[in-house]
Design a protein around this motif. Structure first.
Motif, PDB file in Angstrom:
ATOM      1  N   UNK A 885       0.868  -1.174   0.000  1.00 42.72           N
ATOM      2  CA  UNK A 885       0.000   0.000   0.000  1.00 42.72           C
ATOM      3  C   UNK A 885       0.908   1.229   0.000  1.00 42.72           C
ATOM      4  N   UNK A 886       0.757   2.087  -1.016  1.00 41.82           N
ATOM      5  CA  UNK A 886       1.575   3.297  -1.070  1.00 41.82           C
ATOM      6  C   UNK A 886       0.918   4.370  -0.184  1.00 41.82           C
ATOM      7  N   UNK A 919      -6.871  -0.443   5.256  1.00 39.44           N
ATOM      8  CA  UNK A 919      -5.643   0.256   4.888  1.00 39.44           C
ATOM      9  C   UNK A 919      -4.871   0.616   6.140  1.00 39.44           C
ATOM     10  N   UNK A 920      -3.589   0.923   5.934  1.00 38.97           N
ATOM     11  CA  UNK A 920      -2.712   1.174   7.074  1.00 38.97           C
ATOM     12  C   UNK A 920      -1.503   0.263   7.041  1.00 38.97           C
ATOM     13  N   UNK A 921      -1.350  -0.449   5.913  1.00 37.94           N
ATOM     14  CA  UNK A 921      -0.220  -1.385   5.804  1.00 37.94           C
ATOM     15  C   UNK A 921       1.008  -0.704   5.211  1.00 37.94           C
ATOM     16  N   UNK A 922       0.869   0.528   4.730  1.00 33.77           N
ATOM     17  CA  UNK A 922       1.989   1.155   4.028  1.00 33.77           C
ATOM     18  C   UNK A 922       2.766   2.092   4.926  1.00 33.77           C
ATOM     19  N   UNK A 923       3.930   2.497   4.450  1.00 33.65           N
ATOM     20  CA  UNK A 923       4.723   3.485   5.186  1.00 33.65           C
ATOM     21  C   UNK A 923       5.449   4.354   4.172  1.00 33.65           C
ATOM     22  N   UNK A 968      -2.589   7.356  -7.830  1.00 33.12           N
ATOM     23  CA  UNK A 968      -2.331   8.783  -7.733  1.00 33.12           C
ATOM     24  C   UNK A 968      -0.929   9.033  -7.173  1.00 33.12           C
ATOM     25  N   UNK A 969      -0.571   8.259  -6.143  1.00 26.72           N
ATOM     26  CA  UNK A 969       0.750   8.485  -5.517  1.00 26.72           C
ATOM     27  C   UNK A 969       1.858   8.190  -6.525  1.00 26.72           C
ATOM     28  N   UNK A 970       1.641   7.132  -7.309  1.00 26.39           N
ATOM     29  CA  UNK A 970       2.642   6.794  -8.329  1.00 26.39           C
ATOM     30  C   UNK A 970       2.766   7.922  -9.346  1.00 26.39           C
ATOM     31  N   UNK A 971       1.616   8.453  -9.797  1.00 22.53           N
ATOM     32  CA  UNK A 971       1.662   9.541 -10.775  1.00 22.53           C
ATOM     33  C   UNK A 971       2.331  10.784 -10.198  1.00 22.53           C
TER      34      UNK A 971
END
Length: 1456
Positions: A885-886, A919-923, A968-971
């Motif tokens: 997850x980003x 969600x909440x698995x990303x950092x 969106x984060x990737x873009x």
């Protein structure tokens, strides 16, 4: 009776007065036998004799004997009334036999020297004839009447000797008598066979070949008769008791084993006939064992053992045996076929297949049978299964060896005579050699008490009566190894090579029990061989030969495991170190060979090979974990390794890799292979002796690469074994394990599979301290191998690995049913039942905590592996990327959330049940790591991965229905990256990634990009390098100032800087190209694997395996926690290399510029399905803003985007023409070195055709670059026109548009001209980058923009009839003009609005006026310029209103 028969037989006469009277005695004995027979059979009185003469040999008696051959006992004699006479006759018979034996028995044996080359007719003459007649009668009488006072052994000995008598008939009779004794008296059977066996040994020597065969045939006949009698007896007993009850030991087993011992001796014969007979004897004995019953604890029949071993024996040397009559492959190999096989052994210097003993035997002998004999006598074969028979064979062969020695010993006078007469000394040497091999193979040690000696060969003395002990010793002598060795060792100095080679083979076959005695005897020779002193050539040659022969002996002994035998070998019993004597021998030999390393004599080559072979065999026979103490000084190991390395040719440590070897397919020699094997053995004899060799760039790695990559399969396998042993013996050498893993990814196929097998062997069987993630990645990588064996090994290793992974995770997860991770674990699928992608999917859902470590591991391996390997990695990484997850950094303005809530909920329900819910698995750190590394992989290796793998990887990351923000984060990351790298080599790859995203997520990507097209804020233009991963960050200026606009500060578009990541120890990360740290893996405490629920509070202090802490945390809170980063901080790809640090900051790109750059290729991408006409207003507006940008990448992309839009939307299938124009213009615009500019180009320069940027009435082209067309190309482009300037398009006004609509060919032509104009335009912006100011309200660029815009709009307008392009475009322009934070873009937007001359609504007018009120009072050139733009626009609106009034559309316009 008394008067006649006693008189005839000289009964009762004193011994002195006894004289032989053969004729009388013959008559008397016969008469007695006939009378006894008649009485026993109650025949009555005998008839009168026939007229026919009876033969003197007593045939009539033999006929009767078939009826009554039973012995006449004392009781029966009483019954028929002859008891008075019977004993007297027996005594007389004894007397007669002894006298006859003296006179015509012993002296007339065929083995006696006097009878050599004599004919029986010549010898049986005169008074001998009647004596022999009498002898025949006496011997024929024997089973009926047994001579009194003659012991069993004496009688059997007498009969045995008569079987080799000169007289044929006497031979036959004695054979029959022996047979009758064997059959009729079961208690005589063992004595008959023992007696006959000893007779064979003592009397029938190897010099009498024919006699020996005949005697063995008789032995075979005796055994066969015995067996037939037993079988008959069994049949008569009936079927009730068919299987004989087995006693403690088989009956008669001792005598049968003794005969086996004799047969083994006969197998040493050089004559195939004798060996065949010996096999027959062995077979007969097996049948006897079967008939008699075979006890469980008794030895197996020897033939059984030898038949079972035969195929293996044959295989071990068949490659060095050349034969005319090859054995058919279908033929089952048994002892018989080995004995009969006529082949020759041929040794070759390229033979690397043979073990030491085959190689040495092939050098010394030609007959393969000798080698078979040696192999049968190896410790694990006959000595293990048939010890009793070998116990008998030892005294037998010792006797034969003593009898043969005088014929062989060059110093013996007998031999000198023999050679001159017989001339068959060679034959005897071969036989003597075979006896030597057998004798030393079965010898018993001499350092024993007599009791011990009896115990070792008990049957010789125990099973015979008292009189036999002296008799046995007389026959056999007490065999003594010490005495034998004292005789043999001096012969090592003999001149004859044949004798010394025979001794080499004999001593080389010595068994472990007598090894120490052998070494004691050889010690003086060893000393002599190792002396170094100046000497003449002949002496020198003799000493070299002695060295060679000794090394051969020790190589054979080492190969049989005798030297390394733990109780009797050359090792110290307690420490298992090499004993002092042998250690000294090895060390001195090494020094000697080091000194003579430069010489290239053949004998030295052999010495080196045998020394290598000895050391290799010695180490090979010692269990791996006992080797460390073998050489007390490590320096000796090091010296030996270097010495062997110098002989190993292409496999030397100092040698360049095989690729550069003069001949790639260079066949390696035996000498090089032996040296290589010895090097390897010394290296794997305990932990490595030289840590430098295994340091990061140690010399051993190149050497291992060299061996493993060798095309010779044997060398390759040896290399695999070396790697396995090195890993096992050096578990603390982390470099070594890292090297092996690295080679699995980077090496050639052969090298990689060798290393992988080694790793699998070591990690699969033992608790080897490996890193779970490294191994998991390796297993996944190898599971796709095209080689089935590698696939199977990787799947097996996966099952083993899973037990380590499960140790903590499975049990913890299973405990709490309501938990957020509940149900993610299941057992692994059955072995071989899944392919790589299925396995990876299952693992990714079971072990999400390994996602980032595995991604980091792949990132580390990715650069070094081969292109195919990169494809594999990307394919198994997909399910893991779906776990990521980003994290949004919260910097996007809320207005831009394109995904509506209902859409989000829908996408949630469609998804399969993933392992990570919510969600909440990303950092931040993970987001930065994944995007940084994936971008680097795409940029650096994207072109080398031909398939869709890279595209799939990006899509796995963003097409995630759980976390729609990923896209969106990737873009955002890509946009900020483009902001700093639009002029670097990275740009094409960034565009490629955006297209990948758009192909699979068209709607969401388009929404994001259309939003970006409307943003005019700048993107950070400055790259700053830093020390923390990812080693760069973006800023607005070198001093990292914030931007003045109210929208997002674009320094935050990417999460990369030091300020975003908490600075913990974990994050001080080593760069990708540095060594990774070793990680400690504590095995789980036992209570983890046994626990059945309950809280973990009290257990959390225990050391946990890596990443288990995360699992515990999630289980306890039942809430998502960020996936754990790799223990070592992760491997960050050097994307920073593509981002040079900004030294002089330039003006920034704006977000709309970047969107244009991204969409340039997307418009014409084959897989993006989108109706571009819908987005045309936004696209045209953004690209017009970029046409005068001062950054070339922006204006060039803007031109390209327009060109692509024309192709996509305005070309009516006129593609051949367009393609040819584009090709032509590419050809023209190329800078040529070898040719001058083409004529087309000069025509372009001279053409008078006006530009699309100016009014057509304007002056001829002077300063505006290329004109739109030329005479030459107008024919191709301009439809029906011929010659002339067809391109003189007038300025198009809205009023003229209707007139154009009914001329489609004109539209096409216009489109084509426009395309040609764009593609031939000189490099540069289309118009100047300038702004209107109060002092300069009229700009040339404004006019050019207006003209060009009208041309473009007219073309698009014509292609889509139902399409309010101008209206929409002017709305977009006005909105941007009023909102944009960029002064220049606001101005250009106003100019676009004015150029379109569209009617305006009241809202727009009020917005314009209110904007004017806001800014009119401010000072400064920029603001006043902006005010000027607003005023000009208002003026244009008023003019436009007047036009509308003219058309009476005012009301319509205003009400709109």
């Amino acid at each position: 009776m008394k008067e006649i028969i006693f008189d005839l037989l000289s009964v009762g006469k004193p011994a002195k007065a006894f004289s032989l009277n053969p004729e009388r005695m013959n008559i008397g004995l016969r008469a007695f036998l006939v009378i006894a027979d008649a009485l026993q059979q109650k025949d009555g009185e005998p008839p009168m004799p026939n007229t026919g003469a009876t033969l003197p040999s007593g045939n009539s008696l033999k006929k009767k004997k078939t009826y009554l051959s039973k012995t006449l006992t004392e009781e029966e004699a009483k019954l028929i009334g002859m008891s008075l006479y019977y004993s007297q006759v027996r005594k007389a018979l004894d007397n007669i036999l002894r006298h006859l034996d003296k006179e015509v028995g012993r002296c007339m044996m065929l083995t006696s020297v006097q009878m050599l080359n004599k004919e029986p007719e010549d010898m049986i003459t005169g008074e001998r004839k009647p004596k022999i007649d009498l002898f025949r009668t006496c011997v024929a009488a024997i089973p009926r009447i047994l001579p009194d006072s003659m012991s069993k052994p004496e009688l059997i000995d007498l009969l045995s000797r008569l079987t080799v008598h000169m007289d044929d008939e006497l031979r036959l009779i004695s054979q029959n008598s022996l047979q009758s004794l064997l059959l009729d008296f079961s208690d005589w059977r063992e004595d008959v066979l023992f007696g006959y066996t000893h007779f064979l040994l003592r009397e029938v020597q190897d010099t009498h070949q024919g006699l020996q065969d005949a005697s063995v045939k008789l032995l075979l006949q005796l055994l066969t008769q015995w067996r037939l009698a037993l079988q008959l007896q069994g049949k008569m007993r009936g079927g009730a008791d068919t299987s004989p009850r087995l006693p403690e030991r088989s009956p008669h087993c001792s005598v049968l084993h003794a005969v086996e011992g004799l047969a083994l001796l006969l197998l040493c014969s050089c004559q195939i006939s004798t060996r065949k007979l010996a096999v027959g004897v062995l077979r007969e004995i097996r049948c006897l064992f079967t008939a008699l019953g075979h006890a469980e604890d008794d030895d197996k029949p020897m033939i059984e053992v030898m038949d079972q071993l035969s195929p293996a024996v044959m295989n071990s040397f068949v490659h060095v045996a050349h034969s005319d009559s090859s054995l058919p492959l279908s033929h089952h190999v048994d002892l018989q076929s080995l004995v009969e096989w006529s082949a020759r052994l041929v040794s070759s210097s390229y033979d690397v297949k043979s073990p030491s003993y085959v190689w040495i035997f092939a050098q010394c002998v030609k007959d393969p049978w000798v080698l078979c004999l040696h192999i049968f006598l190896r410790q694990e074969h006959l000595p293990k299964h048939c010890s009793t028979a070998l116990g008998y064979a030892w005294p037998y062969v010792f006797t034969r060896l003593q009898l043969l020695l005088p014929l062989v010993d060059p110093n013996s006078p007998v031999n000198a005579k023999k050679t001159s007469t017989a001339g068959s000394s060679d034959n005897y040497i071969s036989l003597w050699r075979n006896y030597l091999i057998l004798c030393l193979g079965v010898a018993k040690p001499s350092i024993m008490s007599p009791g011990h000696l009896r115990a070792s060969t008990p049957e010789i003395t125990a099973t015979t009566p008292d009189g036999s002990v002296t008799y046995d010793n007389k026959v056999i002598g007490t065999p003594s190894v010490a005495w034998l060795l004292k005789q043999l060792v001096p012969l090592m100095r003999a001149e004859s090579l044949e004798i010394t080679e025979s001794l080499v083979l004999g001593f080389g076959c010595t068994n472990a029990l007598v090894f120490r005695e052998l070494v004691e005897e050889l010690h003086p020779l060893m000393k002599e061989a190792l002396e170094r002193r100046p000497e003449n050539k002949k002496r020198r040659e003799r000493r070299d030969l002695l060295r060679l022969q000794l090394l051969r002996i020790f190589e054979l002994l080492a190969s049989a495991g005798v030297i390394s035998d733990s109780t009797n070998g050359a090792l110290e019993r307690d420490s298992l170190a090499l004993g002092a004597l042998f250690l000294e021998y090895v060390d001195l030999t090494r020094m000697l060979l080091e000194a003579e390393n430069e010489k290239e004599l053949d004998v030295l080559k052999d010495i080196r090979a045998h020394f290598s072979g000895m050391v290799a065999n010695l180490i090979q026979c010692i269990p791996v974990h006992h080797r460390r103490l073998l050489f007390p000084q490590q320096s000796l190991r090091h010296h030996l390794f270097i010495l062997f390395s110098q002989w190993a040719g292409p496999f030397s440590v100092m040698f360049t890799p095989l690729d550069r070897y003069s001949d790639r397919n260079h066949q390696i020699t035996r000498y090089q292979y032996c040296a290589l094997k010895a090097m390897s053995a010394v290296l794997c004899c305990g932990p490595v002796f030289d840590n430098v060799g295994l340091s990061t760039d140690g010399y051993l790695y190149k050497w291992l690469d060299n061996i493993l990559a060798c095309h010779d399969l044997r060398v390759h396998r040896l290399g695999c074994e070396v790697v396995i042993l090195l890993l096992e013996l050096n578990p603390d050498q982390i470099n070594l394990f890292n090297w092996a893993v690295d080679r699995c990814f980077t090496g050639s196929h052969q090298l990689a599979s060798g290393c992988f097998k080694a790793i699998a062997t070591v990690c699969g069987n033992r608790n080897y301290p490996f890193d779970l993630v490294t191994l998991l990645n390796l297993v996944l990588f190898k599971a796709s191998d095209s080689n089935r064996e590698i696939y199977e090994i990787s799947m097996q290793l996966m099952q083993v690995l899973e037990t380590r992974l499960c140790a903590y995770s499975k049990r913890m997860v299973e405990q709490k049913p309501g938990n957020i991770l509940y149900g993610t674990h299941g057992p692994l699928p059955p072995l071989y039942s899944v392919n790589l992608s299925q396995l990876s999917i299952q693992l990714a859902s079971m072990y999400p905590e390994l996602t980032l470590p595995l991604f980091s591991e792949v990132s580390q391996r990715f650069p070094t592996t081969h292109p195919n390997g990169r494809q594999i990695m990307l394919s198994y990484l997909l399910p893991w990327l779906s776990n990521i997850e980003l994290v949004d950094t919260g910097l996007l303005p809320p207005v831009s959330s394109p995904c509506t809530p209902d859409e989000e909920s829908r996408s949630q329900t469609q998804g399969m049940t993933p392992s990570l819910r919510g969600s909440g698995w990303g950092s931040l750190q993970a987001t930065s790591l994944v995007l940084n590394n994936l971008m680097f992989m795409t940029a650096k290796y994207g072109d080398e991965v031909p398939g869709p793998e890279i595209e799939n990887a990006w899509n796995a990351l963003v097409s995630n229905e759980r976390w729609s923000n990923n896209l969106r984060i990737t873009l955002q990351f890509l946009i900020s990256l483009c902001g700093v790298s639009s002029d670097t080599t990275l740009l094409p790859y960034i565009k490629k990634v955006v297209i990948y995203l758009c192909r699979n997520n068209t709607i969401q990507t388009m929404e994001e990009l259309l939003f970006e097209l409307q943003q005019t804020d700048p993107v950070n233009p400055v790259v700053l390098h830093c020390d923390n991963p990812p080693f760069y960050r973006f800023a607005a200026s070198s001093k990292a100032s914030t931007s003045q606009t109210g929208t997002t500060s674009s320094s935050n578009t990417v999460v990369a800087g030091q300020e975003n990541l908490p600075d913990t120890d974990d994050n001080k990360v080593v760069r990708e190209n540095e060594e990774r740290r070793a990680r400690a893996h504590n095995r789980l405490e036992s209570r983890y694997s046994n626990s059945s629920g309950g809280s973990y509070e009290d257990e959390k202090t225990d050391p946990l395996p890596p990443y288990a802490g995360w699992l515990l945390g999630v289980l306890e809170t039942s809430r998502p926690q960020p996936l754990p980063m790799p223990v070592n901080g992760g491997c960050w790809a050097p994307l920073v290399d593509y981002l040079p640090e900004t030294i002089t900051p330039r003006g920034p790109l704006h977000r709309c510029n970047i969107a244009v750059i991204f969409m340039t290729e997307m418009v014409v991408d084959h897989s993006v399905r989108e109706d571009w006409a819908l987005h045309l207003p936004l696209l045209l507006h953004a690209l017009f803003l970029g046409l005068d940008h001062y950054r070339p990448e922006v204006y060039e992309h803007s031109k390209r985007l327009l060109l692509h839009l024309l192709i996509a939307l305005s070309c009516n299938n006129n593609f051949q023409v367009i393609a040819s124009v584009l090709m032509l213009t590419r050809e023209i615009t190329d800078n040529k070195t070898l040719t001058i500019k083409s004529s087309y180009h000069s025509e372009y320069q001279q053409s008078q055709a006006p530009d699309f940027l100016r009014e057509w009435q304007a002056s001829p082209v002077a300063d505006s670059g290329l004109s739109s067309t030329s005479n030459s190309s107008s024919a191709s482009l301009g439809g029906g026109s011929t010659g002339g300037s067809v391109g003189n398009l007038p300025l198009v006004t809205p009023d003229d548009l209707e007139d154009l609509e009914d001329a489609p060919s004109e539209t096409d032509e216009k489109t084509n001209k426009l395309i040609e104009f764009l593609s031939t335009r000189a490099f540069g912006p289309l118009w100047a980058h300038e702004d209107i100011t109060p002092k300069n309200p009229n700009l040339k660029s404004t006019e050019q923009l207006s003209n060009f815009l009208r041309h473009v709009v007219s073309v698009f307008k014509e292609s889509k009839s139902d399409f309010h392009l101008e209206q929409q475009l002017s709305d977009v322009a006005l909105q941007t003009a009023l909102c944009s934070s960029s002064r220049h873009y606001a101005g250009r937007s106003f100019q676009i609005f004015r150029a379109l001359k569209q009617p305006i609504n009241n809202h727009a007018v009020s917005d314009l006026v209110s904007r004017l009120v806001e800014v009119v009072g401010e000072h400064g050139d920029e603001v006043q310029g902006y005010v000027m733009e607003v005023l000009l626009t208002l003026e244009a609106v008023v003019v436009n209103l007047a036009e509308c009034l003219k058309n009476s559309d005012l009301l319509a316009a205003l009400t709109r």
